[in-house]
Design a protein around this motif. Sequence first.
Motif, short mmCIF file in Angstrom:
data_model
loop_
_atom_site.label_atom_id
_atom_site.label_comp_id
_atom_site.label_asym_id
_atom_site.label_seq_id
_atom_site.Cartn_x
_atom_site.Cartn_y
_atom_site.Cartn_z
N LEU A 8 0.87 -1.16 -0.06
CA LEU A 8 -0.17 -0.16 -0.08
C LEU A 8 0.87 1.25 0.15
O LEU A 8 0.75 2.26 -0.83
N GLN A 11 2.76 1.76 -3.36
CA GLN A 11 1.40 2.16 -4.18
C GLN A 11 1.46 3.63 -4.28
O GLN A 11 1.31 4.46 -5.22
N GLN A 12 1.30 3.97 -2.72
CA GLN A 12 1.07 5.65 -2.64
C GLN A 12 2.33 6.52 -2.99
O GLN A 12 2.38 7.29 -3.57
N ASN A 15 2.28 6.76 -7.02
CA ASN A 15 1.10 7.79 -7.26
C ASN A 15 1.79 9.10 -6.76
O ASN A 15 1.40 10.09 -7.76
N SER A 257 0.81 12.04 -0.73
CA SER A 257 0.13 10.91 -1.14
C SER A 257 0.17 9.82 0.18
O SER A 257 -0.90 8.97 0.26
N SER A 260 -1.95 10.62 3.13
CA SER A 260 -3.48 10.44 2.87
C SER A 260 -4.01 9.07 3.16
O SER A 260 -5.09 8.68 3.25
N LEU A 261 -3.00 8.17 3.53
CA LEU A 261 -3.35 6.84 3.92
C LEU A 261 -3.80 6.83 5.32
O LEU A 261 -4.73 6.19 5.45
N THR A 262 -3.52 7.86 5.98
CA THR A 262 -3.79 8.00 7.32
C THR A 262 -4.93 9.11 7.52
O THR A 262 -5.86 9.07 8.33
N PHE A 263 -4.68 10.19 7.03
CA PHE A 263 -5.49 11.30 7.14
C PHE A 263 -6.42 11.56 5.97
O PHE A 263 -6.10 10.81 4.84
N ASP A 264 -7.64 12.24 6.21
CA ASP A 264 -8.21 12.66 4.89
C ASP A 264 -7.44 13.90 3.96
O ASP A 264 -6.33 14.18 4.43
N GLN A 265 -7.72 13.78 2.87
CA GLN A 265 -6.89 14.57 1.93
C GLN A 265 -6.57 16.05 2.42
O GLN A 265 -5.28 16.59 2.23
N GLY A 266 -7.65 16.69 3.06
CA GLY A 266 -7.43 18.02 3.56
C GLY A 266 -6.54 17.97 4.72
O GLY A 266 -5.61 18.74 4.58
N ASN B 168 -14.88 18.69 0.31
CA ASN B 168 -14.77 19.17 1.72
C ASN B 168 -15.12 20.76 1.91
O ASN B 168 -14.57 21.69 1.83
N LEU B 192 -12.98 12.77 2.13
CA LEU B 192 -13.08 14.29 1.81
C LEU B 192 -12.07 15.03 0.91
O LEU B 192 -10.90 14.55 1.05
N GLU B 194 -10.40 18.14 -1.66
CA GLU B 194 -10.15 19.74 -1.61
C GLU B 194 -10.94 20.27 -2.73
O GLU B 194 -10.70 19.96 -3.83
N SER B 202 -5.86 9.69 -7.28
CA SER B 202 -5.21 8.34 -6.96
C SER B 202 -5.05 7.80 -5.65
O SER B 202 -5.15 6.57 -5.37
N SER B 203 -4.66 8.58 -4.73
CA SER B 203 -4.33 8.51 -3.30
C SER B 203 -5.73 7.90 -2.85
O SER B 203 -5.80 6.78 -1.96
N ARG B 207 -6.91 4.09 -1.09
CA ARG B 207 -7.47 4.00 0.16
C ARG B 207 -9.04 3.22 -0.22
O ARG B 207 -9.20 2.24 0.87
#
Lengths: 291, 367
Positions: A8, A11-12, A15, A257, A260-266, B168, B192, B194, B202-203, B207
């Motif tokens: 994983l 892969q990130q 990416n 990237s 974002s495995l652990t947190f949301d993108q923001g 978001n 969420l 942005e 892709s990320s 997930r």
Amino acid sequence: MQWKIRMLLAQQIVNGLSIGLNYALIALGLTLVFGVLHVINFGHGQVVMIGALAALYAAELLNLPYVLTLPVAAAAAGLLGVVLHLAAVRPVVRRRDGHQDVLLTTFAAGLLIHEAVLASRGPAPARFDGIPGVLHVGPLMLTNQRLFIIIVAGLTLLALLYLIRMTRFGNELRALAENEFAARAVGIDTGKVILVTFAMSAAIGGLGGALLAPLSAFSPNIGQGALMTAFVIVVAAGLGSVWGTVAFAALYGILESVLSLTFDQGMASATVSGLMLLILIARPNGLFGKA
Amino acid sequence: MKTFIKKTLAATVAALALSGAAQAQDALKIGLVAPIKTIGGEEFQRGADLAAEMINEAGGVGGSPIELIAYDDGYEPAQAVSAGRRLFSEDGVKLIVGGYNSAVAVALLQVVQQNQGVMIAAPAIHPDITKYERGFRTNFTLAQNVLALRQFVDAVDPEARIAIIAENGDYGRLVSGLLEKEFGDQVVESDLYEIMAQTDFSSIATRIKEQNPTLVAGVWGATEQGAAMMRAIREAGIDATLFPMPGNLTPQLIGLASDTMEGAYSADIWDASLQNDANVAFVEAFKAKFGETPGKLSFLGYEAVDLMAHAVTVAGSADDTDAIAAALRDGEFETPRGTLDFVDNQATANGNRLVEVVNVNGTIQAR
């Protein structure tokens, strides 16, 4: 389980590397111009957008295959870079406080370009297909477009390295970046070097736009987000540092990237921005900038 | 000779000015405030323009042609307030359609209330809009939004493992929060992204893939980001059913995401394949004018102007805004979605219609 997490993570990283190198191409335009003229070109985002738009039109109107639209994108953006320099930079940069004025004039020129595109073709995004297909390597996968971005970015950077280190123009460019007065004193046509650097920066930015658009779609707003990301990268890497910019852009993409495995993108973006703040506090000239 | 030319020119200018003034006096002015430089705002405006054009071709409202005066709100409440003030003070407008975004709609409604106008805030979904006596809402309610997915899951995949991906912002957070509450443990992933800033999905797709969902629900405002997201989902090898939430499955989305969308489902209060007379007339006229099938936002723009025109006709005056508001509140209207009336300023709808994308040419069919 360990193996799964490692895959994983891998892969990130892949990416992140592809998008990071795409950011690098866009950010290089900013840092090259800063290197020779010590100004920030806030019209650069729209140069990126025009590169993507030129590639889109080349594909739609001339039926060119995607790969052949890239030189068109670079040429159109390069030409726009020359116009930007002649119209919004050269007339003001030598004035007192000219370097601050350039921030405004390039921003205004960028706004004009953006509004002109909105007025002529509307705000609707357009589908833009890049290289189709997906590459599978064991459990890892990478779309061919992303692989193509890595290859094109790598080749562009090598070409730039050759140009800067091995050619007469590169010597002149480095001399100018070091000391403009001394460069002029030894007979370098600094005006010409600056103009060519503007064109080259814009061409690389336009190429970045044409590579980025197939990842989502072409939109007249594509340059605005790209400019912000590129600006953050060049400032944190150290303004004017070409290789620092490339390294930091790749790191930025990978970090965002992986986080974002652990947190949301923001939250991932906020964490990367927080790290940059720490970098700038510890090293005011950026991670790779001269102290 | 020179004097003759001067006199002729002066007479022509005067005649043009007078005819312009007469036309301005006669016209029923309706303000349109939306982010018209974005694809969604442009779609909304297209529908509104078409409604005005069709009404004018049929003789106008009580003989007066509709004149739409459009301003860009740029998604900014401050810009919308400034546009609203200009509409009331400079343009002499009392009726407004718009409200693409809830925050903007609420800000603009303050101006509408102060100036005794009437506003149909069509796309916005925030419940506060209908707390203003002069604010009317025509889009689905949040409860309908969640119900759309509930009905689909119950009918097609009761054990669904659901991944939610939302922008978001207020809208995305509100809807994804309600979906998480409604579906509980069935939600295996919720992400969420942005708004406008994010181009690489892709990320998030990686997930989502890890959770092996059977259904991916998407909530977005910007179509280009929705399309990029849907493509990233498929590129990552996720074969779950795609379910753009109500309002998100549009011809533009299918055009951008292409074969990715084949077999995707959604549900909404309206779709282009409805066969009532009003909808057939709207869809055909839209296709003739713009060369494509209308999307939901165009429908909302069209319906808002049409409703306003009907309310003015019932009120019998374009100036008596109390009567126009009362006409909306008490009336029953035939629109492209069917029969509509307002309960506490909120348009009632016919319930959700399940739709499926049947091919990449953008054909969306009711199921």
